[in-house]
Every structure is written in structure tokens, then in C-alpha cells.
Motif scaffolding. Structure first.
Motif, PDB file in Angstrom:
ATOM      1  N   LEU A   1      37.206  49.352  50.449  1.00 40.96           N
ATOM      2  CA  LEU A   1      38.374  48.791  49.778  1.00 40.96           C
ATOM      3  C   LEU A   1      37.913  47.591  48.972  1.00 40.96           C
ATOM      4  N   ASP A   2      38.314  47.545  47.705  1.00 35.60           N
ATOM      5  CA  ASP A   2      37.888  46.496  46.781  1.00 35.60           C
ATOM      6  C   ASP A   2      38.952  45.408  46.769  1.00 35.60           C
ATOM      7  N   THR A   3      38.891  44.525  47.743  1.00 39.87           N
ATOM      8  CA  THR A   3      39.953  43.522  47.899  1.00 39.87           C
ATOM      9  C   THR A   3      39.496  42.417  48.839  1.00 39.87           C
TER      10      THR A   3
ATOM     11  N   VAL B   1      34.350  47.000  52.940  1.00 41.18           N
ATOM     12  CA  VAL B   1      35.117  46.201  51.968  1.00 41.18           C
ATOM     13  C   VAL B   1      34.149  45.567  50.967  1.00 41.18           C
ATOM     14  N   THR B   2      34.575  45.508  49.713  1.00 42.15           N
ATOM     15  CA  THR B   2      33.827  44.737  48.714  1.00 42.15           C
ATOM     16  C   THR B   2      34.743  43.637  48.182  1.00 42.15           C
ATOM     17  N   THR B   3      34.166  42.452  48.021  1.00 44.55           N
ATOM     18  CA  THR B   3      34.919  41.348  47.416  1.00 44.55           C
ATOM     19  C   THR B   3      34.100  40.849  46.228  1.00 44.55           C
ATOM     20  N   ASN B   4      34.707  40.009  45.441  1.00 45.82           N
ATOM     21  CA  ASN B   4      33.980  39.308  44.381  1.00 45.82           C
ATOM     22  C   ASN B   4      34.699  37.981  44.172  1.00 45.82           C
ATOM     23  N   PRO B   5      34.154  37.062  43.387  1.00 47.46           N
ATOM     24  CA  PRO B   5      34.791  35.753  43.236  1.00 47.46           C
ATOM     25  C   PRO B   5      36.228  35.844  42.709  1.00 47.46           C
ATOM     26  N   THR B   6      36.496  36.811  41.837  1.00 43.87           N
ATOM     27  CA  THR B   6      37.855  36.957  41.315  1.00 43.87           C
ATOM     28  C   THR B   6      38.819  37.370  42.433  1.00 43.87           C
ATOM     29  N   LEU B   7      38.415  38.370  43.215  1.00 41.33           N
ATOM     30  CA  LEU B   7      39.287  38.854  44.300  1.00 41.33           C
ATOM     31  C   LEU B   7      39.513  37.766  45.349  1.00 41.33           C
ATOM     32  N   MET B   8      38.455  37.004  45.649  1.00 43.30           N
ATOM     33  CA  MET B   8      38.575  35.916  46.627  1.00 43.30           C
ATOM     34  C   MET B   8      39.535  34.846  46.109  1.00 43.30           C
TER      35      MET B   8
ATOM     36  N   VAL C   1      25.071  40.968  51.041  1.00 41.52           N
ATOM     37  CA  VAL C   1      25.080  39.908  50.031  1.00 41.52           C
ATOM     38  C   VAL C   1      25.081  40.539  48.640  1.00 41.52           C
ATOM     39  N   LYS C   2      26.100  40.171  47.882  1.00 38.63           N
ATOM     40  CA  LYS C   2      26.256  40.729  46.531  1.00 38.63           C
ATOM     41  C   LYS C   2      25.545  39.820  45.540  1.00 38.63           C
ATOM     42  N   ILE C   3      24.650  40.424  44.768  1.00 39.13           N
ATOM     43  CA  ILE C   3      23.784  39.692  43.842  1.00 39.13           C
ATOM     44  C   ILE C   3      23.996  40.238  42.429  1.00 39.13           C
TER      45      ILE C   3
ATOM     46  N   PRO D   1      27.548  50.415  40.079  1.00 42.13           N
ATOM     47  CA  PRO D   1      27.893  50.667  38.673  1.00 42.13           C
ATOM     48  C   PRO D   1      29.396  50.481  38.465  1.00 42.13           C
ATOM     49  N   PHE D   2      29.746  49.700  37.427  1.00 42.56           N
ATOM     50  CA  PHE D   2      31.157  49.397  37.126  1.00 42.56           C
ATOM     51  C   PHE D   2      31.683  50.424  36.125  1.00 42.56           C
ATOM     52  N   VAL D   3      32.222  51.516  36.605  1.00 45.20           N
ATOM     53  CA  VAL D   3      32.572  52.613  35.697  1.00 45.20           C
ATOM     54  C   VAL D   3      33.798  52.315  34.820  1.00 45.20           C
ATOM     55  N   GLY D   4      34.816  51.687  35.389  1.00 42.74           N
ATOM     56  CA  GLY D   4      36.049  51.438  34.624  1.00 42.74           C
ATOM     57  C   GLY D   4      35.824  50.518  33.436  1.00 42.74           C
ATOM     58  N   ARG D   5      35.004  49.496  33.657  1.00 39.01           N
ATOM     59  CA  ARG D   5      34.770  48.547  32.552  1.00 39.01           C
ATOM     60  C   ARG D   5      34.019  49.225  31.411  1.00 39.01           C
ATOM     61  N   LEU D   6      33.104  50.174  31.752  1.00 37.51           N
ATOM     62  CA  LEU D   6      32.390  50.904  30.698  1.00 37.51           C
ATOM     63  C   LEU D   6      33.341  51.836  29.955  1.00 37.51           C
TER      64      LEU D   6
ATOM     65  N   VAL E   1      30.125  53.344  43.677  1.00 37.11           N
ATOM     66  CA  VAL E   1      30.869  53.367  42.411  1.00 37.11           C
ATOM     67  C   VAL E   1      31.980  52.307  42.456  1.00 37.11           C
ATOM     68  N   ALA E   2      31.943  51.399  41.480  1.00 36.84           N
ATOM     69  CA  ALA E   2      32.863  50.252  41.463  1.00 36.84           C
ATOM     70  C   ALA E   2      33.652  50.234  40.157  1.00 36.84           C
ATOM     71  N   SER E   3      34.593  49.286  40.093  1.00 35.46           N
ATOM     72  CA  SER E   3      35.488  49.187  38.939  1.00 35.46           C
ATOM     73  C   SER E   3      36.212  50.522  38.732  1.00 35.46           C
ATOM     74  N   VAL E   4      36.689  51.057  39.835  1.00 32.60           N
ATOM     75  CA  VAL E   4      37.393  52.346  39.815  1.00 32.60           C
ATOM     76  C   VAL E   4      38.823  52.110  39.339  1.00 32.60           C
ATOM     77  N   ARG E   5      39.283  52.966  38.432  1.00 30.82           N
ATOM     78  CA  ARG E   5      40.603  52.763  37.834  1.00 30.82           C
ATOM     79  C   ARG E   5      41.626  53.832  38.233  1.00 30.82           C
ATOM     80  N   HIS E   6      41.141  55.031  38.642  1.00 29.49           N
ATOM     81  CA  HIS E   6      42.085  56.130  38.903  1.00 29.49           C
ATOM     82  C   HIS E   6      41.403  57.212  39.748  1.00 29.49           C
TER      83      HIS E   6
HETATM   84  C1  E4P Z   1      32.917  45.807  42.834  1.00 29.72           C
HETATM   85  O1  E4P Z   1      32.355  45.518  43.862  1.00 29.72           O
HETATM   86  C2  E4P Z   1      33.818  44.928  42.109  1.00 29.72           C
HETATM   87  O2  E4P Z   1      34.452  44.056  43.014  1.00 29.72           O
HETATM   88  C3  E4P Z   1      34.937  45.627  41.401  1.00 29.72           C
HETATM   89  O3  E4P Z   1      34.913  47.025  41.600  1.00 29.72           O
HETATM   90  C4  E4P Z   1      35.108  45.191  39.991  1.00 29.72           C
HETATM   91  O4  E4P Z   1      36.116  45.956  39.404  1.00 29.72           O
HETATM   92  P1  E4P Z   1      37.032  45.469  38.186  1.00 29.72           P
HETATM   93  O5  E4P Z   1      36.439  46.002  36.946  1.00 29.72           O
HETATM   94  O6  E4P Z   1      38.358  46.087  38.512  1.00 29.72           O
HETATM   95  O7  E4P Z   1      37.088  43.971  38.244  1.00 29.72           O
END
Ligand code: E4P
Length: 216
Positions: free
Chosen positions: A5-7, A25-32, A82-84, A128-133, A162-167
Motif C-alpha cells: 500500500l502506497d500510503t 507499505v511504501t511511503t515517501n516524503p510527500t505521503l508522510m 531504506v528508500k534511496i 519504476p514510476f509508471v504513472g509519471r512516465l 511497480v510504483a506510481s500506479v494510477r489504475h
Molecule cells: C513509490 O514508492 C512512490 O511512493 C509512489 O508510488 C509515487 O507515486 P506518485 O507518482 O503517485 O507520487
């Protein structure tokens, strides 16, 4: 396929965990930052709540800063990954963290060759951030397919996350390609369960049964 879960939201994590669908679970600075409050407390609660891996991201941009932060982040629990970020300094940190046996997730990956470098240096996961691509009219999933081929060609054990999933189609394609993990926003997991024919079919079954009972 594993579902992360990306949250950083505890209610969402609890709900998906209760459904039995939570592998990590995956987090990032924006989600935090979206959750507000004390990030250390939030990270600690997430790590306690989740049985599987929890990705916590470093903020530093030099390898020294990243290593220092990584040492702190792993103190939140045995399940911390650790996410790098995929930058040269990140790769330097990755090499050292791999040598220290610390689990890593290389993030902000947008090309198969970036993924290759991360795998070569022993990353546990590559994201890989698929949605952003897709948003730039470049196929995110095509890159994932190429990563799968490269990793299989050389027997890299790095997992494709696979990250940045949109659908839901991103999930379908991930499954067809053989990606190891998808990290999903809460809304996308809920979308995966839904089908209008399931809802109308159930309503019809229940209505027919009700009519049958009343006709007795
Ligand atoms: C992955 O670990 C990221 O937290 C996340 O999938 C980024 O997705 P976004 O493009 O919705 O920000």
C-alpha cells in the motif's frame, strides 16, 4: 504478486490489512507530510502495524547523509526498507547499505538502465514510476517489461516494485509482465475489487431469493 500500500495513513493500512491484502507499505516524503504531526511517531506506528516490509525514504542528498539517515531509519523496526533516490550519491549509499545487509528500495526510477544499475549494486527493490512516465506520453509499463527481461537475463534477485500506479490496468500489466510487487494507492486497491456486473448480479440473486421466500 505482492501488494504493497502506497500510503502513510494508518486507517488505510488497517483496512487493507483487515482484508488480508497487505504484503507491505511504501511511503515517501510527500505521503508522510500529508499525514502531518510527528513523522517519527507516524513511521514507528506504521512499522509496528505492518508485518511486511515498510519503505521509509531518506531526505539527504549526499551519500554520507543517506547512510546516517538509513542507520536511524532501521531502528524503527526489523521490517524497514531504506528508500534511496536514483542519483549518483544514492548509488554510493546503496553499495554501502548492501554491504551492511540493510534492505533498500531504489526510488524515482524512470528507465531500465537506471534499474540495471540499482540491481547491479544489490538493491532489494527497484521502483519504476509508471504513472509519471505515462503522464509524459512514455509507456511506463514498457520499461518494466524491459527491466524484467534484463533481470532474468542476468539472474538479478532485485525485486521489481511497480510504483506510481494510477489504475487497475497498471496492475493487470504488472501481472502479465511478472513484476514482483505493485505498490498501490488505497483507491486503486478498492477499484480492483469492483465490477458493476458483480454488484448487479448479487442484487438480482438476493431479489430472486427474497421473492422465492415470500412466495412460500
Ligand atoms: C513509490 O514508492 C512512490 O511512493 C509512489 O508510488 C509515487 O507515486 P506518485 O507518482 O503517485 O507520487
Amino acid at each position: 504478486m505482492e501488494f504493497f500500500l502506497d500510503t502513510a495513513n494508518l486507517d488505510q493500512i488497517r483496512e487493507i490489512n483487515d482484508l488480508g491484502l497487505l504484503d507491505g507499505v511504501t511511503t515517501n516524503p510527500t505521503l508522510m507530510s500529508r499525514e502531518g504531526g510527528d513523522w517519527r511517531e507516524q513511521a514507528s506506528l506504521i512499522c509496528d502495524l505492518v508485518e511486511g516490509p515498510v519503505s521509509l525514504e531518506v531526505i539527504g542528498t549526499t551519500h554520507e547523509e543517506m547512510i546516517k539517515e538509513a542507520k536511524d531509519l532501521v531502528s524503527f523496526g526489523p521490517n524497514v526498507v531504506v528508500k534511496i533516490p536514483m542519483i549518483p550519491e544514492g548509488l554510493m549509499a546503496l553499495k554501502e547499505l548492501t554491504e551492511r545487509g540493510i534492505k533498500t528500495n531504489v526510488t524515482l526510477v524512470f528507465s531500465p538502465t537506471q534499474a540495471l544499475l540499482a540491481a547491479k549494486l544489490g538493491a532489494t527493490y527497484v521502483s519504476p514510476f509508471v504513472g509519471r512516465l505515462d503522464g509524459l506520453s512514455q509507456s511506463g509499463m514498457e520499461g518494466v517489461e524491459q527491466m524484467r527481461t534484463i533481470f532474468d537475463n542476468y539472474g538479478y534477485s532485485t525485486k521489481i516494485l511497480v510504483a506510481s500506479v494510477r489504475h487497475p490496468l497498471h496492475v493487470l500489466d504488472s501481472g502479465l509482465i511478472g513484476a514482483d510487487v505493485v505498490t498501490l494507492p488505497y483507491a486503486t486497491i478498492m477499484q480492483l475489487m469492483k465490477h458493476p456486473l458483480t454488484d448487479s448480479g448479487l442484487a438480482a440473486f438476493l431479489a430472486d431469493w427474497e421473492a422465492f421466500q415470500q412466495g412460500k
